[in-house]
Scaffold this motif. Structure first.
Motif, short mmCIF file in Angstrom:
data_model
loop_
_atom_site.label_atom_id
_atom_site.label_comp_id
_atom_site.label_asym_id
_atom_site.label_seq_id
_atom_site.Cartn_x
_atom_site.Cartn_y
_atom_site.Cartn_z
N ILE A 1 19.79 -10.07 -58.55
CA ILE A 1 20.62 -8.41 -58.42
C ILE A 1 21.28 -9.00 -56.89
N GLU A 2 23.14 -7.88 -57.19
CA GLU A 2 23.42 -7.93 -56.02
C GLU A 2 22.77 -7.50 -54.92
N PRO A 3 23.67 -7.82 -53.52
CA PRO A 3 23.14 -6.54 -52.81
C PRO A 3 24.24 -5.38 -52.73
N PRO A 4 24.03 -4.35 -51.70
CA PRO A 4 25.25 -3.28 -51.52
C PRO A 4 26.53 -3.88 -52.00
N VAL A 5 27.53 -3.12 -52.73
CA VAL A 5 28.86 -3.92 -52.85
C VAL A 5 29.85 -2.84 -51.66
N PRO A 6 30.43 -3.04 -50.98
CA PRO A 6 31.34 -3.04 -49.87
C PRO A 6 32.38 -2.40 -50.71
#
Length: 387
Positions: A167-172
């Motif tokens: 799962i990707e980290p928080p998306v900036p």
């Protein structure tokens, strides 16, 4: 395929001291070494020095490429990662992206080194071209740009042994605006830069950017008269590049910390890749339509120019026969094609038996005068000017 490696370091903030240069020269007897750079190519053998040690002894950026699978970038961050631990820990969570803190102080080395087998990715012929981009990425990361960390996470997730379901980290926010900055590092690690566009879907917009000049001005205004005189003395006595680097570091540390807007979208790396493929297909289709439209416009423009030229040809056929002769005597395949085009247009402009007779006679004359110019005769035959 023969073995090839390229290895380089760059000093960004300041030049190496004499002591640091001695350390650098002890790491390699073959590399080109200066106080600003360390570079070597290998067609056999390997680098046996300490890459992390070089980054802790003056150099700020490191790139290592080998056509048998190695693709590595490393950055020296003297003040540590410019984001709170609770933020950056979410991005540096893969084996291919690591942070190695110095034993003393706040600094450390951020390394991106995903695993690829030989032949997994297309070969890079000029890896040194990526060094300038690496320096720009470091400079932007030092300002607290979370988009850089997210982009490096994407490269690390492309590790051959990584899980596509991660799962990707928080998306900036503002990922599409950093395509020019982060696109080259995507390509270096075998990713389509379009993945940044795919990742930006549903993410926040680009936050307002703080004016760097304002930060510098605020820092200068806050200096006391005594501190200003102290800096002036250092500039007169010490290395000016070192003093400048110290001042820039102080300005960065004095700037308020950024709270970059992010969104937890919970997509897997595989989903991002699938969406990237769709976007790339759509982008290529649009680009193809644009190319076809441009080609039609060009063809229409050329036909208008041809019609205008043919009107001139009717009034002065001898002038254009001489023009064709001049082109042939200048030699060259392109000139032969241009001469044949002139004669073909002249034939059509005059029309009928008269046009065919004038141009056919002149084409035969050119072929007889230049019997060894096979490309000329081929061009004339393609236009139906020679038997």
């Amino acid at each position: 395929m023969s073995e090839y490696q390229f290895l380089a370091f760059r000093a960004v903030d300041r030049p190496l001291t004499d002591r640091e240069l001695v350390y650098a020269r002890n790491q390699s007897s073959r590399a080109e070494i200066t106080c600003w750079r360390f570079e070597n190519e290998y067609h056999f053998g390997d680098f046996s020095g300490d890459a992390v040690g070089l980054l802790r002894h003056g150099y700020d950026a490191h790139l290592h490429y080998a056509n048998f699978g190695i693709r590595k970038m490393a950055l020296r961050l003297p003040s540590g990662l410019p984001l709170p631990n609770s933020v950056w820990a979410k991005y540096i969570s893969l084996e291919g992206l690591t942070w190695k803190k110095d034993s003393r102080g706040k600094g450390g080395v951020l390394t991106l080194n995903p695993y690829h087998d030989a032949g997994d990715l297309e070969e890079i012929w000029s890896p040194g071209e990526y060094l300038d981009n690496l320096v720009k990425i470091r400079n932007q990361l030092l300002t607290g740009d979370a988009r850089v960390l997210y982009s490096l996470w994407l490269c690390a997730a492309a590790d051959q042994y990584g899980s596509p379901d991660i799962i990707e980290p928080p998306v900036p926010g503002g990922l599409t605006e950093c395509l020019e900055l982060c696109g080259p590092v995507m390509e270096f690690f075998g990713l389509d830069p379009m993945i940044l566009v795919a990742a930006s879907e549903g993410a926040p917009t680009l936050p307002a950017q703080q004016d760097q000049q304002h930060c510098r001005d605020a820092w200068i205004e806050a200096l006391s008269q005594r501190e200003c005189k102290g800096l002036l003395r250092k500039l007169l006595v010490d290395n000016a590049a070192v003093v400048k680097a110290e001042m820039l570091a102080a300005i960065r540390e004095s700037a308020p910390s950024k709270n970059w807007p992010c969104a937890a979208l919970g997509r897997t790396f595989a989903e991002l890749l699938e969406r990237t493929d769709v976007l790339r297909t759509e982008h290529e289709a649009k680009a193809q339509k644009k190319r076809e439209a441009a080609s039609r416009r060009k063809a229409a423009r050329q036909e208008c120019e041809r019609q205008d030229r043919m009107k001139q040809m009717v009034n002065a056929p001898q002038k254009w026969l001489r023009e064709a002769t001049t082109l042939v005597e200048a030699r060259g395949t392109n000139n032969y094609k241009a001469a044949a085009e002139i004669l073909a247009d002249l034939r059509d402009a005059v029309g009928g038996d008269e046009g065919a007779q004038i141009t056919g006679k002149h084409a035969a004359h050119l072929a007889m005068k230049h019997p060894t110019l096979t490309h000329l005769k081929s061009s004339l035959r393609k236009r139906g000017l020679l038997e």
